[in-house]
Design a protein around this motif. Structure first.
Motif, PDB file in Angstrom:
ATOM      1  N   GLY A   1      67.110  53.651  47.820  1.00  0.00           N
ATOM      2  CA  GLY A   1      67.651  54.760  48.615  1.00  0.00           C
ATOM      3  C   GLY A   1      66.756  55.059  49.805  1.00  0.00           C
ATOM      4  N   MET A   2      65.431  55.009  49.556  1.00  0.00           N
ATOM      5  CA  MET A   2      64.493  55.282  50.643  1.00  0.00           C
ATOM      6  C   MET A   2      64.541  54.191  51.704  1.00  0.00           C
ATOM      7  SD  MET A   2      60.475  55.567  50.830  1.00  0.00           S
ATOM      8  CE  MET A   2      60.576  53.834  51.054  1.00  0.00           C
ATOM      9  N   VAL A   3      64.595  52.925  51.270  1.00  0.00           N
ATOM     10  CA  VAL A   3      64.671  51.803  52.213  1.00  0.00           C
ATOM     11  C   VAL A   3      65.926  51.938  53.083  1.00  0.00           C
ATOM     12  CG1 VAL A   3      65.025  49.303  52.399  1.00  0.00           C
ATOM     13  CG2 VAL A   3      63.335  50.203  50.807  1.00  0.00           C
ATOM     14  N   LEU A   4      67.042  52.259  52.432  1.00  0.00           N
ATOM     15  CA  LEU A   4      68.317  52.419  53.148  1.00  0.00           C
ATOM     16  C   LEU A   4      68.222  53.552  54.172  1.00  0.00           C
ATOM     17  CD1 LEU A   4      71.062  51.012  52.946  1.00  0.00           C
ATOM     18  CD2 LEU A   4      71.831  52.894  51.504  1.00  0.00           C
TER      19      LEU A   4
ATOM     20  N   VAL B   1      65.497  54.772  55.600  1.00  0.00           N
ATOM     21  CA  VAL B   1      64.594  54.394  56.693  1.00  0.00           C
ATOM     22  C   VAL B   1      65.281  53.410  57.638  1.00  0.00           C
ATOM     23  CG1 VAL B   1      62.455  53.164  57.241  1.00  0.00           C
ATOM     24  CG2 VAL B   1      62.463  54.901  55.462  1.00  0.00           C
ATOM     25  N   LEU B   2      66.025  52.439  57.067  1.00  0.00           N
ATOM     26  CA  LEU B   2      66.734  51.459  57.905  1.00  0.00           C
ATOM     27  C   LEU B   2      67.765  52.150  58.792  1.00  0.00           C
ATOM     28  CD1 LEU B   2      67.332  48.388  55.552  1.00  0.00           C
ATOM     29  CD2 LEU B   2      65.771  48.556  57.480  1.00  0.00           C
ATOM     30  N   ARG B   3      68.480  53.115  58.222  1.00  0.00           N
ATOM     31  CA  ARG B   3      69.491  53.849  59.007  1.00  0.00           C
ATOM     32  C   ARG B   3      68.842  54.644  60.127  1.00  0.00           C
ATOM     33  NH1 ARG B   3      74.968  54.514  56.807  1.00  0.00           N
ATOM     34  NH2 ARG B   3      75.286  55.839  58.606  1.00  0.00           N
ATOM     35  N   LEU B   4      67.743  55.346  59.776  1.00  0.00           N
ATOM     36  CA  LEU B   4      67.029  56.152  60.774  1.00  0.00           C
ATOM     37  C   LEU B   4      66.491  55.254  61.882  1.00  0.00           C
ATOM     38  CD1 LEU B   4      65.031  58.685  58.561  1.00  0.00           C
ATOM     39  CD2 LEU B   4      66.872  59.238  60.156  1.00  0.00           C
ATOM     40  N   SER B   5      65.916  54.112  61.492  1.00  0.00           N
ATOM     41  CA  SER B   5      65.362  53.184  62.479  1.00  0.00           C
ATOM     42  C   SER B   5      66.461  52.639  63.375  1.00  0.00           C
ATOM     43  CB  SER B   5      64.650  52.020  61.794  1.00  0.00           C
ATOM     44  OG  SER B   5      63.739  52.496  60.848  1.00  0.00           O
ATOM     45  N   ALA B   6      67.643  52.353  62.781  1.00  0.00           N
ATOM     46  CA  ALA B   6      68.754  51.800  63.550  1.00  0.00           C
ATOM     47  C   ALA B   6      69.249  52.793  64.593  1.00  0.00           C
ATOM     48  CB  ALA B   6      69.889  51.405  62.619  1.00  0.00           C
ATOM     49  N   THR B   7      69.366  54.072  64.209  1.00  0.00           N
ATOM     50  CA  THR B   7      69.863  55.067  65.162  1.00  0.00           C
ATOM     51  C   THR B   7      68.800  55.377  66.215  1.00  0.00           C
ATOM     52  OG1 THR B   7      69.166  56.813  63.656  1.00  0.00           O
ATOM     53  CG2 THR B   7      71.493  56.201  63.594  1.00  0.00           C
ATOM     54  N   ALA B   8      67.535  55.140  65.880  1.00  0.00           N
ATOM     55  CA  ALA B   8      66.448  55.454  66.814  1.00  0.00           C
ATOM     56  C   ALA B   8      66.022  54.225  67.619  1.00  0.00           C
ATOM     57  CB  ALA B   8      65.253  56.001  66.059  1.00  0.00           C
ATOM     58  N   ALA B   9      66.783  53.108  67.465  1.00  0.00           N
ATOM     59  CA  ALA B   9      66.372  51.839  68.061  1.00  0.00           C
ATOM     60  C   ALA B   9      66.206  51.924  69.575  1.00  0.00           C
ATOM     61  CB  ALA B   9      67.371  50.747  67.710  1.00  0.00           C
TER      62      ALA B   9
ATOM     63  N   VAL C   1      60.790  56.097  69.210  1.00  0.00           N
ATOM     64  CA  VAL C   1      60.241  56.917  68.117  1.00  0.00           C
ATOM     65  C   VAL C   1      60.135  56.107  66.825  1.00  0.00           C
ATOM     66  CG1 VAL C   1      60.851  59.189  68.956  1.00  0.00           C
ATOM     67  CG2 VAL C   1      62.541  57.858  67.706  1.00  0.00           C
ATOM     68  N   ASN C   2      60.223  54.776  66.953  1.00  0.00           N
ATOM     69  CA  ASN C   2      60.169  53.943  65.754  1.00  0.00           C
ATOM     70  C   ASN C   2      58.865  54.104  64.974  1.00  0.00           C
ATOM     71  OD1 ASN C   2      62.639  52.715  65.461  1.00  0.00           O
ATOM     72  ND2 ASN C   2      62.190  51.179  67.000  1.00  0.00           N
ATOM     73  N   ASP C   3      57.776  54.341  65.712  1.00  0.00           N
ATOM     74  CA  ASP C   3      56.469  54.516  65.063  1.00  0.00           C
ATOM     75  C   ASP C   3      56.514  55.650  64.059  1.00  0.00           C
ATOM     76  OD1 ASP C   3      55.453  52.452  66.374  1.00  0.00           O
ATOM     77  OD2 ASP C   3      54.196  53.596  67.761  1.00  0.00           O
ATOM     78  N   GLN C   4      57.249  56.724  64.459  1.00  0.00           N
ATOM     79  CA  GLN C   4      57.358  57.883  63.583  1.00  0.00           C
ATOM     80  C   GLN C   4      58.053  57.508  62.274  1.00  0.00           C
ATOM     81  OE1 GLN C   4      59.240  61.143  65.599  1.00  0.00           O
ATOM     82  NE2 GLN C   4      59.011  62.471  63.825  1.00  0.00           N
ATOM     83  N   TYR C   5      59.106  56.664  62.365  1.00  0.00           N
ATOM     84  CA  TYR C   5      59.826  56.260  61.163  1.00  0.00           C
ATOM     85  C   TYR C   5      58.993  55.312  60.313  1.00  0.00           C
ATOM     86  CZ  TYR C   5      63.701  58.747  63.093  1.00  0.00           C
ATOM     87  OH  TYR C   5      64.487  59.740  63.593  1.00  0.00           O
ATOM     88  N   ASP C   6      58.146  54.505  60.969  1.00  0.00           N
ATOM     89  CA  ASP C   6      57.215  53.667  60.217  1.00  0.00           C
ATOM     90  C   ASP C   6      56.332  54.554  59.358  1.00  0.00           C
ATOM     91  OD1 ASP C   6      58.156  51.355  61.205  1.00  0.00           O
ATOM     92  OD2 ASP C   6      56.593  51.063  62.707  1.00  0.00           O
ATOM     93  N   ARG C   7      55.914  55.673  59.950  1.00  0.00           N
ATOM     94  CA  ARG C   7      55.056  56.605  59.216  1.00  0.00           C
ATOM     95  C   ARG C   7      55.820  57.224  58.042  1.00  0.00           C
ATOM     96  NH1 ARG C   7      53.247  59.773  63.677  1.00  0.00           N
ATOM     97  NH2 ARG C   7      52.657  57.799  64.595  1.00  0.00           N
ATOM     98  N   TYR C   8      57.095  57.603  58.269  1.00  0.00           N
ATOM     99  CA  TYR C   8      57.926  58.142  57.177  1.00  0.00           C
ATOM    100  C   TYR C   8      58.023  57.124  56.053  1.00  0.00           C
ATOM    101  CZ  TYR C   8      59.666  61.934  60.130  1.00  0.00           C
ATOM    102  OH  TYR C   8      59.778  63.045  60.914  1.00  0.00           O
TER     103      TYR C   8
END
Ligand SMILES: [Zn+2]
Length: 194
Positions: free
Chosen positions: A31-34, A36-44, A48-55
């Motif tokens: 669930g967490m991987v999914l 993060v992937l969704r958040l990263s995709a919308t933020a592509a 701000v990808n660095d922030q999602y890496d941190r999450y």
């Protein structure tokens, strides 16, 4: 997962219950991987990808601690049950039915994920597929434990739970170690890119 935990509890199978907790942990991790992937995709398109890496790192570390604690607790309580094996509450046959169903379901999941991984050439999915295969093996250990218990060897179900507990803790350790390493690798690669 609900079936494993409910039947594991009702049919007095430590092994099936431990495997159900493992499935619950997998669900949280996936669930967490999914997410993060969704958040990263919308933020592509934003930087701000660095922030999602941190999450992702924080989320991975949290799940890692959860898995290690769950694995240790499973190991501890099953060893406690081994010590007090005098109370011979035998496992019910329904636990075996669920365990066999889980083996078949997770092996099918392995084959399905692997076929999608080959089609999409995704290394993440290949790793996920092999995880599903190891989950099938974990369910097999639970089934062997239940079979042994039904044959009169009550301790085998508790031993199966202990082994699955070690597998859960190991999975947590690997996840945490990877997140820990990644969080140190990242600043180095960023400076290298500049
Ligand atoms: Zn798993």
């Amino acid at each position: 997962m609900i079936m494993q935990i409910a039947i594991g509890w009702l049919a007095y199978s430590d092994g099936l219950l431990a495997d159900g907790v493992h499935t619950l942990a997998d669900l949280a991790a996936d669930g967490m991987v999914l997410a993060v992937l969704r958040l990263s995709a919308t933020a592509a398109h934003r930087s701000v990808n660095d922030q999602y890496d941190r999450y992702e790192t924080i989320g991975s570390l949290l799940i890692s601690f959860l898995l290690i604690a769950t694995g240790m607790e499973t190991l501890w309580s099953s060893l406690g049950h081994v010590a007090s094996a005098a109370t011979t509450s035998s496992v019910h046959a329904s636990a075996l039915v669920v365990a066999v169903f889980v083996i078949v379901a997770k092996e099918a999941l392995f084959r399905y994920i692997m076929s999608v991984a080959k089609r999409t050439r995704s290394t993440l999915l290949v790793a996920s597929a092999w995880h599903a295969r190891s989950d099938a093996i974990s369910a097999l250990i639970a089934a062997v434990g239940i079979l042994g218990c039904m044959a009169g060897l009550v301790i085998s179900d508790r031993l199966a739970a202990a082994i699955i507990g070690i597998m859960i803790a190991r999975m947590g350790f690997n996840l945490g170690w990877k997140a820990f390493k990644d969080s140190f690798d990242r600043p180095a690669s960023e400076t290298a890119g500049q």
